[in-house]
Design a protein around this motif. Structure first.
Motif, PDB file in Angstrom:
ATOM      1  N   GLN A  96       0.783  -1.214  -0.649  1.00 30.94           N
ATOM      2  CA  GLN A  96      -0.404  -0.079   0.366  1.00 30.94           C
ATOM      3  C   GLN A  96       0.957   0.731  -0.170  1.00 30.94           C
ATOM      4  N   THR A  97       1.598   0.998   0.685  1.00 30.06           N
ATOM      5  CA  THR A  97       2.806   2.164   0.714  1.00 30.06           C
ATOM      6  C   THR A  97       3.451   2.806  -0.131  1.00 30.06           C
ATOM      7  N   VAL A  98       4.062   1.701  -0.876  1.00 28.57           N
ATOM      8  CA  VAL A  98       4.891   1.986  -2.312  1.00 28.57           C
ATOM      9  C   VAL A  98       3.875   2.867  -3.930  1.00 28.57           C
ATOM     10  N   SER A  99       3.054   1.670  -3.649  1.00 34.58           N
ATOM     11  CA  SER A  99       1.792   1.483  -4.132  1.00 34.58           C
ATOM     12  C   SER A  99       1.288   3.877  -4.118  1.00 34.58           C
ATOM     13  N   ASN A 100       0.475   4.087  -3.132  1.00 39.72           N
ATOM     14  CA  ASN A 100       0.765   4.990  -3.117  1.00 39.72           C
ATOM     15  C   ASN A 100       1.633   6.383  -3.482  1.00 39.72           C
ATOM     16  N   LEU A 101       2.699   6.111  -2.961  1.00 41.08           N
ATOM     17  CA  LEU A 101       3.849   7.594  -2.772  1.00 41.08           C
ATOM     18  C   LEU A 101       4.032   7.314  -4.680  1.00 41.08           C
ATOM     19  N   ASN A 102       4.209   6.140  -4.736  1.00 41.12           N
ATOM     20  CA  ASN A 102       4.165   5.903  -6.147  1.00 41.12           C
ATOM     21  C   ASN A 102       3.792   6.773  -6.724  1.00 41.12           C
ATOM     22  N   HIS A 103       2.712   7.270  -6.112  1.00 44.71           N
ATOM     23  CA  HIS A 103       1.481   8.129  -7.206  1.00 44.71           C
ATOM     24  C   HIS A 103       1.178   9.603  -6.466  1.00 44.71           C
ATOM     25  N   GLN A 104       2.132   9.367  -5.809  1.00 41.06           N
ATOM     26  CA  GLN A 104       2.701  10.954  -5.380  1.00 41.06           C
ATOM     27  C   GLN A 104       0.932  11.356  -4.057  1.00 41.06           C
ATOM     28  N   GLN A 105       1.489   9.911  -3.905  1.00 42.19           N
ATOM     29  CA  GLN A 105       0.005  10.097  -2.626  1.00 42.19           C
ATOM     30  C   GLN A 105      -0.188   9.568  -1.628  1.00 42.19           C
ATOM     31  N   ASN A 106       0.822  10.539  -0.146  1.00 40.62           N
ATOM     32  CA  ASN A 106       0.717  10.981   0.993  1.00 40.62           C
ATOM     33  C   ASN A 106      -0.077  10.247   1.825  1.00 40.62           C
ATOM     34  N   HIS A 107      -1.298  10.923   1.498  1.00 37.39           N
ATOM     35  CA  HIS A 107      -2.189  10.710   2.931  1.00 37.39           C
ATOM     36  C   HIS A 107      -3.248   9.390   2.194  1.00 37.39           C
ATOM     37  N   PHE A 108      -2.691   8.613   2.984  1.00 33.09           N
ATOM     38  CA  PHE A 108      -3.629   7.254   2.945  1.00 33.09           C
ATOM     39  C   PHE A 108      -4.411   6.821   4.415  1.00 33.09           C
ATOM     40  N   ILE A 109      -5.037   5.489   4.952  1.00 33.01           N
ATOM     41  CA  ILE A 109      -5.034   5.230   6.414  1.00 33.01           C
ATOM     42  C   ILE A 109      -4.330   3.340   5.913  1.00 33.01           C
ATOM     43  N   PRO A 110      -3.672   3.908   6.562  1.00 31.70           N
ATOM     44  CA  PRO A 110      -2.848   2.832   6.375  1.00 31.70           C
ATOM     45  C   PRO A 110      -3.416   1.330   6.747  1.00 31.70           C
TER      46      PRO A 110
END
Length: 319
Positions: A96-110
């Protein structure tokens, strides 16, 4: 659930009581239960059914008609059920972390709120980021699920991965998609988790994913003993500091070996001892401890238990 209970019944030693078997699958926090699980190759089923009531356990034990013979329960000698779940939770969170940060999305519910899991994932992600290993992680993850599919002809765990704008499924949803009752799906997922751990233990092919393996948690007093050993204190010093009998510290040591925190067995006996012990143990695996004590009177009960743990974990072998 039915297959798990029937498997534990069949796998356990004949002289073990129903209560001791129940303690393993519900995860009783006692050193006797840890040893029972390890010595009967049931460690990965320890704490697998924590909410099971004893009356239900007895009812399921006496009803084999609900068993499914289409698949067989397997076990892992080195990890508890909590280790299986927590390790996969770490894989979920890192994905989840790698996927979101690769899309410049820093805010997500872990996907996991477990602090230890979050800390482990932060450490591994920092390593990936430092050495630009994003593609390596993706390749490992792809290889992992390809191997799981190859081994089982299908995979269910992939439904529980979550990424950028992609939510994971619930077990209820997977049950409907695959047309499998939820209690059977739980068992199939468990079997797949065993295979997953077996695969990622290979730190050459899974250099990143192997870093996510999470060992079973320790009892508080055992953690204190581990801290003492890490700081270079002797067993006698640790015993004095805790003001307990040596048997208590030996129980802590057994827990540390059972759960994979210690591996140097030859601090407590020599290689010739195990070469003598293994052939006899292999032929009398289901016997009570006192039989081994009678046959090997020079060994303490602690040494005998430790040799059994090492054999069952696959870490002590005759070469």
């Amino acid at each position: 659930m039915y297959n798990i209970i029937n498997f534990v019944q069949a796998q356990s030693h004949d002289y073990k009581s129903q209560k001791s078997i129940y303690n393993i699958i519900t995860g009783k926090k006692s050193h006797q239960t840890f040893f029972d699980a390890a010595s009967q190759n049931l460690l990965s089923l320890y704490h697998s059914l924590p909410n099971l009531k004893y009356q239900s356990f007895e009812r399921f034990s006496n009803n084999e008609s609900n068993s499914n013979e289409d698949y067989a329960i397997i076990t892992h000698a080195r990890y508890t059920y909590d280790s299986l779940i927590n390790t996969f939770s770490a894989i979920q969170l890192l994905t989840q972390t790698v996927s979101n940060l690769n899309h410049q999305q820093n805010h997500f519910i872990p996907t996991s709120q477990h602090q230890f899991i979050q800390q482990r994932v932060k450490e591994v992600f920092a390593y990936i980021k430092t050495y630009n290993l994003y593609n390596d992680f993706k390749e490992e993850l792809t290889q992992l699920f390809a191997k799981l599919y190859q081994q089982h002809g299908t995979t269910y765990l992939h439904y529980y991965l979550q990424g950028y704008e992609e939510s994971m499924y619930t077990r209820q949803q997977v049950s409907l998609i695959e047309n499998i009752p939820q209690h059977q799906l739980l068992e199939l997922e468990y079997i797949e988790l065993i295979s997953l751990l077996n695969l990622i233990e290979d730190n050459k092919n899974f250099a990143l994913l192997s870093r996510l393996i999470i060992l079973p948690p320790l009892l508080n007093k055992t953690q204190i003993t581990l801290n003492g050993l890490t700081n270079g204190h002797s067993i006698e010093e640790i015993q004095q500091q805790q003001n307990v009998k040596i048997n208590t510290i030996e129980d802590h040591l057994l827990e540390l070996f059972i759960k994979g925190y210690l591996h140097d067995y030859y601090l407590y006996f020599n290689e010739d001892d195990i070469k003598t012990f293994i052939p006899y143990y292999t032929a009398h695996r289901d016997e009570r401890l006192r039989l081994f004590k009678e046959q090997f009177p020079k060994y303490s009960y602690f040494q005998i238990k430790l040799m059994i743990v090492g054999i069952e974990r696959g870490e002590l072998v005759v070469t």
